[in-house]
Design an enzyme around this catalytic site. Structure first.
Site, PDB file in Angstrom:
ATOM      1  N   ASP A 117     -39.421  77.936  51.896  1.00 30.65           N
ATOM      2  CA  ASP A 117     -40.829  78.192  52.267  1.00 30.65           C
ATOM      3  C   ASP A 117     -41.606  76.972  52.756  1.00 30.65           C
ATOM      4  O   ASP A 117     -42.791  76.811  52.429  1.00 30.65           O
ATOM      5  CB  ASP A 117     -41.572  78.822  51.085  1.00 30.65           C
ATOM      6  CG  ASP A 117     -40.951  80.117  50.600  1.00 30.65           C
ATOM      7  OD1 ASP A 117     -39.989  80.601  51.230  1.00 30.65           O
ATOM      8  OD2 ASP A 117     -41.417  80.643  49.576  1.00 30.65           O
ATOM      9  N   CYS A 167     -41.777  79.408  43.465  1.00 30.81           N
ATOM     10  CA  CYS A 167     -40.565  79.846  44.173  1.00 30.81           C
ATOM     11  C   CYS A 167     -39.338  79.031  43.795  1.00 30.81           C
ATOM     12  O   CYS A 167     -38.238  79.599  43.662  1.00 30.81           O
ATOM     13  CB  CYS A 167     -40.810  79.796  45.682  1.00 30.81           C
ATOM     14  SG  CYS A 167     -42.141  80.924  46.208  1.00 30.81           S
ATOM     15  N   LYS A 190     -39.568  86.762  53.257  1.00 32.96           N
ATOM     16  CA  LYS A 190     -39.619  87.379  51.925  1.00 32.96           C
ATOM     17  C   LYS A 190     -41.067  87.572  51.505  1.00 32.96           C
ATOM     18  O   LYS A 190     -41.978  86.929  52.031  1.00 32.96           O
ATOM     19  CB  LYS A 190     -38.868  86.530  50.892  1.00 32.96           C
ATOM     20  CG  LYS A 190     -39.462  85.152  50.603  1.00 32.96           C
ATOM     21  CD  LYS A 190     -38.582  84.409  49.593  1.00 32.96           C
ATOM     22  CE  LYS A 190     -39.091  83.010  49.271  1.00 32.96           C
ATOM     23  NZ  LYS A 190     -40.326  83.001  48.479  1.00 32.96           N
TER      24      LYS A 190
END
Length: 198
Positions: A20, A115, A82
């Site tokens: 990310d 995450c 996602k």
């Protein structure tokens, strides 16, 4: 000692996961430029040593794509969107299943307490050894980052650095890619506030 986990790494049984590193996070993540440099160092080394790289992007429609400073050209087909926090989504699991030799995951990106943490827990549950790059992960606050790294260690992840991982993957000066990878670490990884605990 028999059965003891040592966390050794080999290039032919390791994959890199990039989490990310997207444009919209740039203003809010501490040490974001430094984390980008470490991520690009790892991507370059991965390409040199032919280590598979898988990346995710959190809701890219709203948060943008991976920052332009990271060259994704060699793994564009392995970047998956996602909306959950963990990277262990069906598409990533499918990629990992096709790499039956992979035992170790080197994980870097953001955010450490969200995450990165949840990805690590999911990977550990699936019996991967997880190496989290302390100099390759960050958060919006250093308190979150610090306690997340502590928890990750407690859960069984190896907390390490980009340079340590790269030299372990090389194993020695006789590795055919030694000079190329050594050139990447001749300049030390940028400071990203990790010494605040000392």
């Amino acid at each position: 000692m028999a059965g003891r986990r040592l966390g050794k790494l080999a290039a032919d049984s390791t994959a890199f996961l990039l989490c990310d590193m997207q444009e919209k996070f740039r203003p809010s993540i501490r040490y974001f430029p430094e984390i980008i440099k470490v991520a690009q160092r790892m991507v370059t080394a991965g390409n040199i040593m032919k280590i598979p790289i898988i990346a995710t992007e959190q809701y890219p429609k709203g948060l943008g794509s991976t920052v332009s400073e990271i060259d994704t050209s060699t793994f564009e087909d392995k970047i998956f969107p996602k909306t959950v926090f963990s990277m262990v989504i069906p598409e990533v699991e499918e990629q990992l299943k096709t790499m039956s030799n992979i035992k170790s995951i080197v994980l870097f990106g953001i955010e450490t307490q969200v995450c990165i943490l949840q990805t690590t827990l999911d990977l550990l549950e699936r019996n991967y050894e997880v190496h989290v790059l302390a100099d390759g992960c960050s958060s919006r606050t250093m308190v979150e980052r610090m306690y997340a790294l502590d928890r990750l260690r407690d859960c069984g992840a190896y907390i390490t650095t980009s340079e340590s991982v790269l030299f372990m993957l090389l194993g020695g000066a006789k590795h055919p890619n030694f000079k190329e990878v050594q050139a990447l670490v001749k300049t030390a990884a940028p400071d990203s506030g990790l010494l605040s605990k000392v």
